[in-house]
Motif scaffolding. Structure first.
Motif, PDB file in Angstrom:
ATOM      1  N   VAL A  73      41.047  42.656  40.000  1.00  0.00           N
ATOM      2  CA  VAL A  73      40.397  43.967  40.079  1.00  0.00           C
ATOM      3  C   VAL A  73      40.624  44.771  38.794  1.00  0.00           C
ATOM      4  O   VAL A  73      39.776  45.580  38.394  1.00  0.00           O
ATOM      5  CB  VAL A  73      40.893  44.751  41.328  1.00  0.00           C
ATOM      6  N   GLU A  74      41.720  44.528  38.108  1.00  0.00           N
ATOM      7  CA  GLU A  74      41.963  45.256  36.857  1.00  0.00           C
ATOM      8  C   GLU A  74      40.922  44.887  35.797  1.00  0.00           C
ATOM      9  O   GLU A  74      40.465  45.743  35.038  1.00  0.00           O
ATOM     10  CB  GLU A  74      43.382  44.968  36.334  1.00  0.00           C
ATOM     11  N   ASP A  75      40.550  43.602  35.758  1.00  0.00           N
ATOM     12  CA  ASP A  75      39.518  43.187  34.801  1.00  0.00           C
ATOM     13  C   ASP A  75      38.154  43.743  35.197  1.00  0.00           C
ATOM     14  O   ASP A  75      37.330  44.087  34.344  1.00  0.00           O
ATOM     15  CB  ASP A  75      39.471  41.658  34.705  1.00  0.00           C
ATOM     16  N   VAL A  76      37.931  43.815  36.508  1.00  0.00           N
ATOM     17  CA  VAL A  76      36.667  44.387  36.979  1.00  0.00           C
ATOM     18  C   VAL A  76      36.592  45.855  36.554  1.00  0.00           C
ATOM     19  O   VAL A  76      35.582  46.311  36.007  1.00  0.00           O
ATOM     20  CB  VAL A  76      36.549  44.254  38.516  1.00  0.00           C
ATOM     21  N   LYS A  77      37.680  46.580  36.766  1.00  0.00           N
ATOM     22  CA  LYS A  77      37.682  48.011  36.411  1.00  0.00           C
ATOM     23  C   LYS A  77      37.475  48.214  34.908  1.00  0.00           C
ATOM     24  O   LYS A  77      36.769  49.128  34.492  1.00  0.00           O
ATOM     25  CB  LYS A  77      39.005  48.651  36.835  1.00  0.00           C
ATOM     26  N   LEU A  78      38.090  47.339  34.111  1.00  0.00           N
ATOM     27  CA  LEU A  78      37.906  47.452  32.657  1.00  0.00           C
ATOM     28  C   LEU A  78      36.445  47.274  32.288  1.00  0.00           C
ATOM     29  O   LEU A  78      35.911  47.988  31.440  1.00  0.00           O
ATOM     30  CB  LEU A  78      38.751  46.389  31.941  1.00  0.00           C
ATOM     31  N   ALA A  79      35.800  46.306  32.963  1.00  0.00           N
ATOM     32  CA  ALA A  79      34.397  46.018  32.641  1.00  0.00           C
ATOM     33  C   ALA A  79      33.492  47.142  33.145  1.00  0.00           C
ATOM     34  O   ALA A  79      32.540  47.523  32.474  1.00  0.00           O
ATOM     35  CB  ALA A  79      33.989  44.679  33.248  1.00  0.00           C
ATOM     36  N   VAL A  80      33.794  47.679  34.312  1.00  0.00           N
ATOM     37  CA  VAL A  80      32.965  48.742  34.893  1.00  0.00           C
ATOM     38  C   VAL A  80      33.168  50.059  34.135  1.00  0.00           C
ATOM     39  O   VAL A  80      32.254  50.873  34.004  1.00  0.00           O
ATOM     40  CB  VAL A  80      33.293  48.901  36.405  1.00  0.00           C
ATOM     41  N   ASN A  81      34.363  50.221  33.633  1.00  0.00           N
ATOM     42  CA  ASN A  81      34.688  51.373  32.785  1.00  0.00           C
ATOM     43  C   ASN A  81      34.350  52.713  33.448  1.00  0.00           C
ATOM     44  O   ASN A  81      33.764  53.598  32.827  1.00  0.00           O
ATOM     45  CB  ASN A  81      33.962  51.217  31.436  1.00  0.00           C
ATOM     46  N   GLY A  82      34.666  52.815  34.719  1.00  0.00           N
ATOM     47  CA  GLY A  82      34.534  54.105  35.404  1.00  0.00           C
ATOM     48  C   GLY A  82      33.128  54.480  35.829  1.00  0.00           C
ATOM     49  O   GLY A  82      32.910  55.554  36.381  1.00  0.00           O
ATOM     50  N   LYS A  83      32.129  53.612  35.581  1.00  0.00           N
ATOM     51  CA  LYS A  83      30.735  53.979  35.871  1.00  0.00           C
ATOM     52  C   LYS A  83      30.463  54.092  37.366  1.00  0.00           C
ATOM     53  O   LYS A  83      29.664  54.920  37.791  1.00  0.00           O
ATOM     54  CB  LYS A  83      29.799  52.945  35.244  1.00  0.00           C
ATOM     55  N   ILE A  84      31.064  53.223  38.155  1.00  0.00           N
ATOM     56  CA  ILE A  84      30.865  53.260  39.607  1.00  0.00           C
ATOM     57  C   ILE A  84      32.225  53.030  40.274  1.00  0.00           C
ATOM     58  O   ILE A  84      33.155  52.534  39.630  1.00  0.00           O
ATOM     59  CB  ILE A  84      29.864  52.164  40.086  1.00  0.00           C
ATOM     60  N   PRO A  85      32.349  53.329  41.544  1.00  0.00           N
ATOM     61  CA  PRO A  85      33.624  53.080  42.220  1.00  0.00           C
ATOM     62  C   PRO A  85      33.923  51.584  42.309  1.00  0.00           C
ATOM     63  O   PRO A  85      33.023  50.789  42.576  1.00  0.00           O
ATOM     64  CB  PRO A  85      33.425  53.668  43.627  1.00  0.00           C
ATOM     65  N   VAL A  86      35.183  51.229  42.042  1.00  0.00           N
ATOM     66  CA  VAL A  86      35.634  49.846  42.212  1.00  0.00           C
ATOM     67  C   VAL A  86      36.780  49.851  43.216  1.00  0.00           C
ATOM     68  O   VAL A  86      37.787  50.519  42.998  1.00  0.00           O
ATOM     69  CB  VAL A  86      36.105  49.235  40.878  1.00  0.00           C
ATOM     70  N   GLU A  87      36.598  49.148  44.299  1.00  0.00           N
ATOM     71  CA  GLU A  87      37.631  49.072  45.330  1.00  0.00           C
ATOM     72  C   GLU A  87      38.259  47.688  45.333  1.00  0.00           C
ATOM     73  O   GLU A  87      37.738  46.745  44.724  1.00  0.00           O
ATOM     74  CB  GLU A  87      37.021  49.378  46.705  1.00  0.00           C
ATOM     75  N   PHE A  88      39.357  47.594  46.047  1.00  0.00           N
ATOM     76  CA  PHE A  88      40.035  46.302  46.144  1.00  0.00           C
ATOM     77  C   PHE A  88      40.408  46.030  47.596  1.00  0.00           C
ATOM     78  O   PHE A  88      40.840  46.930  48.315  1.00  0.00           O
ATOM     79  CB  PHE A  88      41.313  46.312  45.289  1.00  0.00           C
ATOM     80  N   TYR A  89      40.221  44.790  48.001  1.00  0.00           N
ATOM     81  CA  TYR A  89      40.773  44.379  49.286  1.00  0.00           C
ATOM     82  C   TYR A  89      41.487  43.039  49.100  1.00  0.00           C
ATOM     83  O   TYR A  89      40.929  42.116  48.506  1.00  0.00           O
ATOM     84  CB  TYR A  89      39.684  44.237  50.367  1.00  0.00           C
ATOM     85  N   GLY A  90      42.700  42.959  49.587  1.00  0.00           N
ATOM     86  CA  GLY A  90      43.437  41.709  49.401  1.00  0.00           C
ATOM     87  C   GLY A  90      44.402  41.426  50.530  1.00  0.00           C
ATOM     88  O   GLY A  90      44.795  42.318  51.284  1.00  0.00           O
ATOM     89  N   ARG A  91      44.743  40.178  50.668  1.00  0.00           N
ATOM     90  CA  ARG A  91      45.824  39.740  51.554  1.00  0.00           C
ATOM     91  C   ARG A  91      46.851  39.036  50.681  1.00  0.00           C
ATOM     92  O   ARG A  91      46.512  38.494  49.622  1.00  0.00           O
ATOM     93  CB  ARG A  91      45.296  38.785  52.637  1.00  0.00           C
ATOM     94  N   MET A  92      48.087  39.021  51.129  1.00  0.00           N
ATOM     95  CA  MET A  92      49.168  38.484  50.280  1.00  0.00           C
ATOM     96  C   MET A  92      50.017  37.482  51.043  1.00  0.00           C
ATOM     97  O   MET A  92      49.891  37.346  52.263  1.00  0.00           O
ATOM     98  CB  MET A  92      50.061  39.627  49.798  1.00  0.00           C
ATOM     99  N   GLY A  93      50.872  36.829  50.308  1.00  0.00           N
ATOM    100  CA  GLY A  93      51.915  36.006  50.910  1.00  0.00           C
ATOM    101  C   GLY A  93      51.403  34.794  51.657  1.00  0.00           C
ATOM    102  O   GLY A  93      52.100  34.269  52.522  1.00  0.00           O
ATOM    103  N   GLY A  94      50.201  34.339  51.350  1.00  0.00           N
ATOM    104  CA  GLY A  94      49.673  33.156  52.023  1.00  0.00           C
ATOM    105  C   GLY A  94      48.689  33.476  53.129  1.00  0.00           C
ATOM    106  O   GLY A  94      48.144  32.569  53.754  1.00  0.00           O
ATOM    107  N   MET A  95      48.439  34.763  53.380  1.00  0.00           N
ATOM    108  CA  MET A  95      47.444  35.145  54.388  1.00  0.00           C
ATOM    109  C   MET A  95      46.047  35.050  53.783  1.00  0.00           C
ATOM    110  O   MET A  95      45.837  35.366  52.616  1.00  0.00           O
ATOM    111  CB  MET A  95      47.703  36.568  54.894  1.00  0.00           C
ATOM    112  N   ILE A  96      45.090  34.621  54.633  1.00  0.00           N
ATOM    113  CA  ILE A  96      43.717  34.425  54.166  1.00  0.00           C
ATOM    114  C   ILE A  96      42.837  35.488  54.826  1.00  0.00           C
ATOM    115  O   ILE A  96      42.863  35.623  56.056  1.00  0.00           O
ATOM    116  CB  ILE A  96      43.220  33.012  54.552  1.00  0.00           C
ATOM    117  N   PRO A  97      42.072  36.247  54.053  1.00  0.00           N
ATOM    118  CA  PRO A  97      41.233  37.284  54.672  1.00  0.00           C
ATOM    119  C   PRO A  97      40.079  36.663  55.459  1.00  0.00           C
ATOM    120  O   PRO A  97      39.516  35.649  55.042  1.00  0.00           O
ATOM    121  CB  PRO A  97      40.715  38.085  53.474  1.00  0.00           C
ATOM    122  N   SER A  98      39.727  37.275  56.586  1.00  0.00           N
ATOM    123  CA  SER A  98      38.586  36.780  57.361  1.00  0.00           C
ATOM    124  C   SER A  98      37.334  37.508  56.894  1.00  0.00           C
ATOM    125  O   SER A  98      37.420  38.631  56.364  1.00  0.00           O
ATOM    126  CB  SER A  98      38.809  37.046  58.851  1.00  0.00           C
TER     127      SER A  98
END
Ligand SMILES: Cc1ncc(C[n+]2csc(CCOP(=O)(O)OP(=O)(O)O)c2C)c(N)n1
Ligand code: SF4
Lengths: 359, 254
Positions: free
Chosen positions: A319-344
């Motif tokens: 998401v950090e690379d996405v934000k750099l590329a978007v450069n504040g033009k539109i909202p960039v959100e993040f959704y993630g799971r950690m520790g071996g969990m897989i998002p549905s």
């Protein structure tokens, strides 16, 4: 017709390596990628193609074997999973500094520390930002299927030699372990020694009277020369932009974009189906190369959509690379799971609604 | 007799090998590294194997060995030279492959790589320069520093209770099935040089049989804070009793 087989991602890597005419593989067991070495050994590659396969005493030794082999111009590779890749980092930095081509596969598991053996994408920073010491980059490919596990081996080797740089396949425990149909390339012969000498005039193949001696090193004690060397490397990393790769799905009419790589990109495709059935126009950008990152494509999409959401099995890295590329033009959100969990897919759609569309 | 009568082709008993480059060596005057380099290159020249030899330089004072040796060389990360050599030899079985390593490199940070390459019986030559100290980084304690011996990280002498014992790596690898010829030599006198040269020649000739391991007990006059002459004397009186010279593992044929 190409041979079609049902294989695990890890097995596909191994079979593709033999068929790509790889000269050597050096590795150390770790879940969830041990099948690479196991499969290779089961194939008696020394009989099939003459490929050298060796179980090293550690990941440290394995990557340094890769260094030694690569420095003689041979097509060599290693594979591991997160903790093992951390151990390889010194060697990888040396290879980047000495400009040695090789293929490194990371079948990522959750961390930090011993973490878990379940899949994760939490090594994105390590893979794309350097990982070891010094200013260097790896060329990073992110497969999303067993087919790509196989295909990226040959393509990875080609890129490694094109740029004289280590290439990493950044996979995860899902793709490493799952079985899918895979179309295999025909067996490619290993290069003869004469071909190696011709292809890699820089390699330590033995000093012959017709040339100066070849030296493989990352050392230059003179700061001004070391800076020049760094500039050469940086120019190379910029040039890699010409091999940037990505895929888009349902982006033409999209108001929102998911950005996801590897196995999560596939989960996002399912999430798109669910979202669209509810009238939410969402598309997907799947970076195939994580370095070089498809920043231009992200920036272009940012002029067309209302918002983006990076979906990862991490605490938020790409998401950090996405934000750099978007450069504040539109909202960039993040959704993630950690520790071996897989998002549905369902929870991804929920996150899209809650975080981006508005609640 | 005039000097020009003496300097004649027919009177040459010794000359510099053409396989050393013209680059001035970066070693301290009196240091054994330069002599060891020369011996290896003489052997490679005499065997006529320049074009089939690949050397691996360590991290240590000899990190720049490739500047002085006119053969293809790789520079390894600290301690990893035997891993590099393993792959070089396995992927290029027709080549002669050797590593050149100091005691910190080979017997501390690289212990695992050394032991396992030796145990697997890689078909390589390992030249091990044991000067009992970390030369390059300014004279810190090495795994081979003698009990009571001073170094910058044991300024009052090595206290084995606190700092552990020195490691006799060469005796250790001699026990492993993969080593073929294991010897300990020196390069501080003409006699020692001749013996070492014989050992290195034998090692290169027999590399196909497994690891040929040649330790050279050497000096580090800078790190030991002595003159070269004092250092050699100190080495004879202190290093040799702990690291006795001679063959440790000799193949039956020899
Ligand atoms: C990973 C790593 N740790 C530490 C160092 C610093 N270092 C460079 S040379 C050296 C010791 C070398 O000593 P030795 O192998 O005995 O060789 P000598 O200089 O005495 O010939 C050390 C600790 C390094 N370069 N890399
Ligand atoms: S510091 Fe010691 S080992 Fe290094 S060159 Fe000087 S005398 Fe030789």
């Amino acid at each position: 017709m190409k041979e079609v087989k049902l294989m695990k991602g890890n097995e596909a890597i191994a079979e593709a390596a033999i068929r790509a005419g790889a000269d050597g593989y050096f590795g150390y067991p770790i879940t969830p990628q041990s099948e690479v070495l196991e499969y290779l050994m089961s194939q008696k590659p020394h009989e099939r193609t003459g490929m050298v396969v060796l179980q090293a005493e550690s990941e440290v030794a394995a990557i340094n074997m890769v260094y030694g082999g690569a420095a003689t111009g041979k097509k060599v590779m290693t594979s591991s999973s997160s903790p093992g890749i951390s151990l390889k980092m010194e060697g990888i930095s040396y290879m980047a500094g000495a400009q040695l081509p090789c293929l490194i596969v990371n079948v990522v598991r959750g961390g930090p520390g011993l973490g878990t053996i379940q899949p994760s994408q939490s090594d994105y920073f390590q893979a794309t930002k350097g990982g070891g010491h010094g200013d260097y980059r790896l060329f990073v490919l992110a497969p999303a299927s067993v087919q790509e596990m196989a295909d990226f081996v040959k393509q990875g080797f080609d890129l490694a030699f094109k740029y004289r740089n280590p290439v990493m396949i950044l996979s995860d425990g899902i793709i490493g372990q799952m079985m899918e149909k895979v179309e295999l390339e025909e067996q490619q012969p290993r290069l003869t020694q004469a071909e190696v000498v011709k292809k890699c005039p820089w390699a330590t193949t033995g000093k012959t009277p017709d040339r100066e001696r070849n030296i493989i090193t990352s050392l230059d004690l003179e700061a001004s020369k070391q800076e020049l060397h760094n500039k050469v490397l940086q120019e190379k990393y910029e040039k890699m932009e010409e091999d940037v790769r990505f895929e888009t799905f349902n982006c033409d009419d999209a108001e929102y974009i998911f950005i996801a790589y590897g196995s999560v990109a596939r989960i996002c495709q399912k999430a798109i189906d669910i979202a669209r059935s509810k009238g939410i126009k969402v598309g997907l950008l799947r970076p195939i190369t994580l370095f070089p990152f498809p920043s231009k494509k992200v920036a272009e999409l940012a002029t067309k959509v209302k918002g983006m959401m990076s979906v990862e099995m991490s605490a938020g890295q790409m998401v950090e690379d996405v934000k750099l590329a978007v450069n504040g033009k539109i909202p960039v959100e993040f959704y993630g799971r950690m520790g071996g969990m897989i998002p549905s897919p369902e929870e991804i759609v929920r996150a899209l609604k809650n975080q981006l569309i508005g609640g | 007799m005039e000097i020009k009568d003496i300097i004649q082709e027919k009177n040459i008993v010794y000359k510099r090998t053409s396989l050393l480059t013209d680059k001035a060596m970066s070693y301290c005057p009196g240091c054994g590294h330069g002599t060891a380099h020369r011996i290896i290159m003489e052997v490679i020249e005499e065997m006529g194997i320049q074009s089939s030899t690949i050397g691996v330089a360590p991290v240590g004072c000899s990190v720049l060995a490739y500047e002085f040796l006119d053969i293809d060389m790789q520079q390894a990360a600290h301690g990893r030279a035997p891993a590099l050599a393993t792959a070089i030899k396995r992927l290029n079985p027709e080549k002669h492959v050797f590593t050149y390593q100091g005691d910190g490199d080979l017997a501390a940070i690289g212990t695992a790589e050394t032991i396992h390459a030796c145990n697997r019986g890689e078909k390589i030559v390992i030249v091990f320069i044991n000067n009992g100290i970390y030369g390059m980084t300014g004279g810190q304690m090495a795994p081979t520093t003698l009990p009571g011996m001073k170094a910058s990280t044991c300024p009052f002498g090595r206290d084995t209770e606190l700092m552990g014992n020195p490691l006799r790596m060469t005796e250790l690898v001699a026990h492993l099935p993969g080593t073929y010829f294991v010897t300990r030599q020196a390069v501080h006198t003409p006699v020692a040089v001749r013996k070492t040269k014989k050992a290195i020649r034998f090692a290169f000739e027999n590399a196909e049989n497994g690891v040929n391991f040649v330790e050279i007990v050497s000096n580090c006059n800078s790190g030991w804070k002595m003159t070269p002459v004092q250092a050699n004397k100190w080495m004879e009186e202190n290093m040799f009793p702990f690291y006795p010279l001679g063959d440790i593992k000799v193949p039956e044929k020899k």
